[in-house]
Design a protein around this motif. Structure first.
Motif, PDB file in Angstrom:
ATOM      1  N   PRO A  47       5.043  -2.794 125.890  1.00  0.00           N
ATOM      2  CA  PRO A  47       6.387  -3.273 125.533  1.00  0.00           C
ATOM      3  C   PRO A  47       7.484  -2.294 125.962  1.00  0.00           C
ATOM      4  O   PRO A  47       7.294  -1.078 125.946  1.00  0.00           O
ATOM      5  CB  PRO A  47       6.320  -3.398 124.013  1.00  0.00           C
ATOM      6  CG  PRO A  47       5.257  -2.448 123.592  1.00  0.00           C
ATOM      7  CD  PRO A  47       4.258  -2.410 124.712  1.00  0.00           C
ATOM      8  N   ASN A 139       5.448  -6.414 118.304  1.00  0.00           N
ATOM      9  CA  ASN A 139       6.806  -6.917 118.075  1.00  0.00           C
ATOM     10  C   ASN A 139       7.757  -5.829 117.580  1.00  0.00           C
ATOM     11  O   ASN A 139       8.963  -5.962 117.708  1.00  0.00           O
ATOM     12  CB  ASN A 139       6.791  -8.084 117.087  1.00  0.00           C
ATOM     13  CG  ASN A 139       6.185  -9.323 117.702  1.00  0.00           C
ATOM     14  OD1 ASN A 139       6.062  -9.435 118.917  1.00  0.00           O
ATOM     15  ND2 ASN A 139       5.778 -10.253 116.855  1.00  0.00           N
ATOM     16  N   ILE A 142       9.538  -4.538 120.853  1.00  0.00           N
ATOM     17  CA  ILE A 142      10.009  -5.527 121.828  1.00  0.00           C
ATOM     18  C   ILE A 142      11.279  -5.066 122.531  1.00  0.00           C
ATOM     19  O   ILE A 142      11.432  -5.220 123.731  1.00  0.00           O
ATOM     20  CB  ILE A 142      10.223  -6.904 121.154  1.00  0.00           C
ATOM     21  CG1 ILE A 142       8.879  -7.498 120.765  1.00  0.00           C
ATOM     22  CG2 ILE A 142      10.980  -7.863 122.071  1.00  0.00           C
ATOM     23  CD1 ILE A 142       7.917  -7.714 121.918  1.00  0.00           C
TER      24      ILE A 142
END
Length: 156
Positions: A47, A139, A142
Motif C-alpha cells: 500500500p 486499509n 491506503i
C-alpha cells in the motif's frame, strides 16, 4: 540533386534522432513516464500509505530490489496509534509483498526503535523490528499520511 555519403548519413542521423524524440515524448504524454515511489509500492503489492506525502524522489534497482526514497527534510507522522519517524533518506530491499532491510524509519514504542521489515499477508500488514512485531489491516495504509512537526517530543 545528388546525395553524398556524408549528406545521407546526416539525414539518417537526423531521422533517427527525430523518431527517438517522438517515442520519448509520446511515452511521457501517455502517462508512461518515470514511476513515482508510490507506484513502485503498488507494483510490489504494497500500500502507498507506507510512505508519507513528502516523498520527493526515489531510485529502484529492479535487478536486486534496492529501493531508495528521498523524503523532504524527513518526516514525523502519527499512524496506528504510534509516532513514526522517517529520515530524509529511507532505504530498503523491495520484493513482492515485502520491504526488508529497512533503514531510515523508526517507531516510538517505549523508546525509538527501527522498523526492519514490512510484509503483506492478504489483507494484513506486519511491521517488524528486532524484538517486536505488530499487525495491522492493509486499509490502515491506503493513503499516505501528512507530516507533522514535533514540538518538545509531541506532534502538532
Amino acid at each position: 540533386m545528388t546525395f553524398t555519403k556524408t549528406k545521407m548519413m546526416t539525414m539518417l542521423s537526423m531521422l533517427v534522432l527525430f523518431f527517438s524524440f517522438c517515442v520519448l515524448f509520446s511515452s511521457s504524454a501517455n502517462g508512461q513516464g518515470p514511476q513515482t515511489a508510490y507506484q513502485v509500492l503498488q507494483d510490489y503489492n504494497l500500500p502507498t500509505g507506507l510512505l508519507p506525502q513528502t516523498v520527493i524522489g526515489h531510485s529502484l534497482n529492479r535487478t536486486d530490489g534496492q529501493f531508495l526514497v528521498n523524503i523532504n527534510g524527513g518526516c514525523h507522522i502519527y499512524a496506528a496509534g504510534f509516532q513514526v519517524k522517517y529520515d530524509p533518506t529511507m532505504t530498503a530491499v523491495i520484493s513482492k509483498d515485502r520491504l526488508s532491510y529497512i533503514h531510515g524509519v523508526k517507531v516510538k514504542l517505549l523508546f525509538w526503535t527501527r522498523i526492519m521489515s514490512v510484509a503483506r499477508f492478504d489483507d494484513e500488514i506486519e511491521l517488524r523490528g528486532r524484538f517486536w512485531a505488530r499487525w495491522y489491516k492493509v486499509n490502515d495504509f491506503i493513503s499516505s499520511a501528512e507530516c507533522n512537526k514535533l514540538i518538545r517530543g509531541k506532534l502538532d
